[in-house]
Enzyme design. Structure first.
Site, mmCIF file in Angstrom:
data_model
loop_
_atom_site.group_PDB
_atom_site.id
_atom_site.type_symbol
_atom_site.label_atom_id
_atom_site.label_comp_id
_atom_site.label_asym_id
_atom_site.label_seq_id
_atom_site.Cartn_x
_atom_site.Cartn_y
_atom_site.Cartn_z
ATOM 1 C CD GLU A 118 -1.561 -0.428 3.574
ATOM 2 O OE1 GLU A 118 -2.722 0.055 3.301
ATOM 3 O OE2 GLU A 118 -1.268 -0.938 4.730
ATOM 4 C CG HIS A 210 -21.267 -3.794 5.955
ATOM 5 N ND1 HIS A 210 -22.294 -4.598 5.691
ATOM 6 C CD2 HIS A 210 -21.756 -2.877 6.995
ATOM 7 C CE1 HIS A 210 -23.526 -4.042 6.308
ATOM 8 N NE2 HIS A 210 -22.879 -3.283 7.314
ATOM 9 C CG ASP A 257 -4.203 -26.234 -26.447
ATOM 10 O OD1 ASP A 257 -4.628 -25.714 -25.363
ATOM 11 O OD2 ASP A 257 -3.656 -25.603 -27.293
HETATM 12 N N1 COA Z 1 -17.667 -6.790 11.144
HETATM 13 C C1 COA Z 1 -18.801 -7.241 11.906
HETATM 14 N N2 COA Z 1 -20.009 -6.815 12.039
HETATM 15 C C2 COA Z 1 -20.201 -5.340 11.446
HETATM 16 C C3 COA Z 1 -19.156 -5.398 10.578
HETATM 17 C C4 COA Z 1 -18.079 -5.687 10.648
HETATM 18 N N3 COA Z 1 -16.856 -5.176 9.802
HETATM 19 N N4 COA Z 1 -19.728 -4.022 10.099
HETATM 20 C C5 COA Z 1 -20.967 -3.801 10.623
HETATM 21 N N5 COA Z 1 -21.369 -5.075 11.224
HETATM 22 C C6 COA Z 1 -22.512 -5.091 11.827
HETATM 23 C C7 COA Z 1 -23.119 -3.924 12.772
HETATM 24 O O1 COA Z 1 -22.744 -4.211 14.120
HETATM 25 C C8 COA Z 1 -24.783 -4.508 12.687
HETATM 26 O O2 COA Z 1 -24.742 -5.503 13.551
HETATM 27 P P1 COA Z 1 -26.301 -5.540 14.138
HETATM 28 O O3 COA Z 1 -27.342 -5.664 12.949
HETATM 29 O O4 COA Z 1 -26.071 -6.754 15.032
HETATM 30 O O5 COA Z 1 -26.556 -4.338 15.213
HETATM 31 C C9 COA Z 1 -24.725 -4.863 11.397
HETATM 32 O O6 COA Z 1 -23.354 -5.350 11.067
HETATM 33 C C10 COA Z 1 -25.085 -3.771 10.174
HETATM 34 O O7 COA Z 1 -24.139 -2.866 10.341
HETATM 35 P P2 COA Z 1 -24.592 -1.352 9.609
HETATM 36 O O8 COA Z 1 -25.443 -0.684 10.701
HETATM 37 O O9 COA Z 1 -24.963 -1.373 8.446
HETATM 38 O O10 COA Z 1 -23.188 -0.715 9.611
HETATM 39 P P3 COA Z 1 -22.500 0.213 10.893
HETATM 40 O O11 COA Z 1 -22.755 1.498 10.411
HETATM 41 O O12 COA Z 1 -22.684 -0.199 12.195
HETATM 42 O O13 COA Z 1 -20.836 0.056 10.387
HETATM 43 C C11 COA Z 1 -18.803 0.330 9.315
HETATM 44 C C12 COA Z 1 -20.285 0.634 9.208
HETATM 45 C C13 COA Z 1 -18.248 0.859 7.931
HETATM 46 C C14 COA Z 1 -18.407 1.427 10.196
HETATM 47 C C15 COA Z 1 -18.411 -0.866 9.673
HETATM 48 O O14 COA Z 1 -19.029 -1.578 8.602
HETATM 49 C C16 COA Z 1 -16.949 -1.032 10.150
HETATM 50 O O15 COA Z 1 -16.485 -0.604 11.018
HETATM 51 N N6 COA Z 1 -16.338 -1.970 9.168
HETATM 52 C C17 COA Z 1 -14.811 -2.330 9.251
HETATM 53 C C18 COA Z 1 -13.957 -1.315 9.196
HETATM 54 C C19 COA Z 1 -12.699 -1.539 9.360
HETATM 55 O O16 COA Z 1 -11.987 -2.577 10.193
HETATM 56 N N7 COA Z 1 -11.593 -0.967 8.696
HETATM 57 C C20 COA Z 1 -10.177 -1.080 8.561
HETATM 58 C C21 COA Z 1 -9.728 -1.747 7.185
HETATM 59 S S1 COA Z 1 -10.216 -0.980 5.691
HETATM 60 MG MG MG Z 2 -3.963 1.028 4.643
#
Ligand code: COA
Ligand code: MG
Length: 283
Positions: A118, A210, A257
């Site tokens: 990266e 997600h 082939d």
């Molecule tokens: N892992 C596990 N569970 C997750 C998740 C993930 N990466 N992203 C969302 N969820 C869960 C939420 O807690 C929620 O659970 P619930 O229905 O039991 O309450 C469900 O999935 C739906 O989530 P949603 O409301 O659509 O999303 P959010 O607003 O809670 O989260 C983000 C959005 C982007 C903040 C979240 O997806 C996230 O933190 N992703 C990972 C980010 C990361 O690790 N980045 C580093 C690498 S680029």
């Molecule tokens: Mg990075």
């Protein structure tokens, strides 16, 4: 070589207990508990303790459990390696901003390593990085890469030059390339399109952010029924042709082939792996 499925590798912020619990019950092949950019500085120590505890205590089933450490050049990264080394259920370390040989990280921890390319320096050194001991997959961080080269994130999310470079470096040493995360959670079609393109370039899977992305990645990086039908037909006809001392023939108007026979065999092998979803543990 190891046979770990990595069609879907889901990132989970290492300081979010609820998401970590949820991730353990999802259908992804791997989880990556993140200690790097998803965790603010003030939470680094707490996240590391939480990740250690949850890795050991939760039932992860057949999933590969990975932790993304902080950059191993920083004091946080050094403490991550030191304190994660004894965690038995932890299979692999994802190493961000990899720019040099990682053999010493493998020697220190004994964990499989998945470096992320990266930075411009990382791409220049990719040949050395993928040859490090312990490395058995490599990924791409498009946003940091764009920052490193002063380009745009949207452009590097799709950049075929960088992606092909990563696939070639990985495949030349027999390890798996894993495609970058896709940030726009609303754009389901865009995610699928990018995953299909990645598979066509040779990637084995995609890093995800997600739960909604998991089933699409699992589907895209598994052989399709039409591919399996084609593969069975090719194998049957190729073996018959060989019996007639022929190495090339046409099937549905297209040349078949030896290379098509090899592609067909690999598709069937891929289908066995994805339907069994095996996890063979550490090195
Ligand atoms: N892992 C596990 N569970 C997750 C998740 C993930 N990466 N992203 C969302 N969820 C869960 C939420 O807690 C929620 O659970 P619930 O229905 O039991 O309450 C469900 O999935 C739906 O989530 P949603 O409301 O659509 O999303 P959010 O607003 O809670 O989260 C983000 C959005 C982007 C903040 C979240 O997806 C996230 O933190 N992703 C990972 C980010 C990361 O690790 N980045 C580093 C690498 S680029
Ligand atoms: Mg990075």
């Amino acid at each position: 070589m190891l046979s770990v499925l990595r069609r879907s590798q889901l990132y989970v912020p290492g300081n979010n207990e609820k998401m970590i619990m949820k991730a353990s019950s999802l259908d992804c092949d791997s989880v990556i508990l993140d200690l790097e950019d998803a965790v603010p500085s003030a939470q680094k120590e707490r996240a590391r303790s939480l990740v250690r505890k949850m890795t050991s205590e939760l039932d992860w089933g057949k999933k590969e459990v990975c932790v993304r450490t902080n950059s191993v050049a920083t004091r946080w990264g050094k403490a991550d390696l030191d304190q994660l080394r004894p965690v038995d259920r932890l299979d692999s370390l994802v190493i961000p901003k990899a720019e040099e040989d990682l053999t010493r990280v493998y020697k220190q921890t004994g964990k499989r390593l998945i470096p992320i390319i990266e930075t411009a320096e990382g791409l220049e050194e990719i040949g050395t990085i993928v040859c490090s001991r312990g490395v058995d997959a490599v990924s791409f961080g498009a946003a940091d890469f764009a920052f490193s080269v002063a380009g745009s994130v949207d452009s590097y999310l799709e950049n075929p030059y960088v992606k092909t470079r990563i696939v070639v470096a990985a495949r030349s040493v027999g390890i798996e390339p894993i495609d970058n995360v896709f940030f726009d959670l609303k754009d389901r079609e865009g995610f699928r399109r990018q995953a299909l393109h990645a598979r066509a370039l040779g990637f084995s899977g995609k890093q995800l952010i997600h739960p909604s992305q998991v089933s699409v990645a699992n589907e895209v990086f598994s052989p399709k029924p039409s591919e399996l039908r084609w593969a069975r037909g090719v194998i049957k006809q190729y073996e018959r042709a060989k019996g007639r001392a022929e190495g090339a023939f046409s099937l549905d108007g297209k040349l078949i082939d030896a290379v098509h026979y090899k592609i067909a065999k690999r598709l069937l092998k891929g289908s066995d792996r994805t339907s069994g979803n095996e996890h063979e543990g550490g090195r």
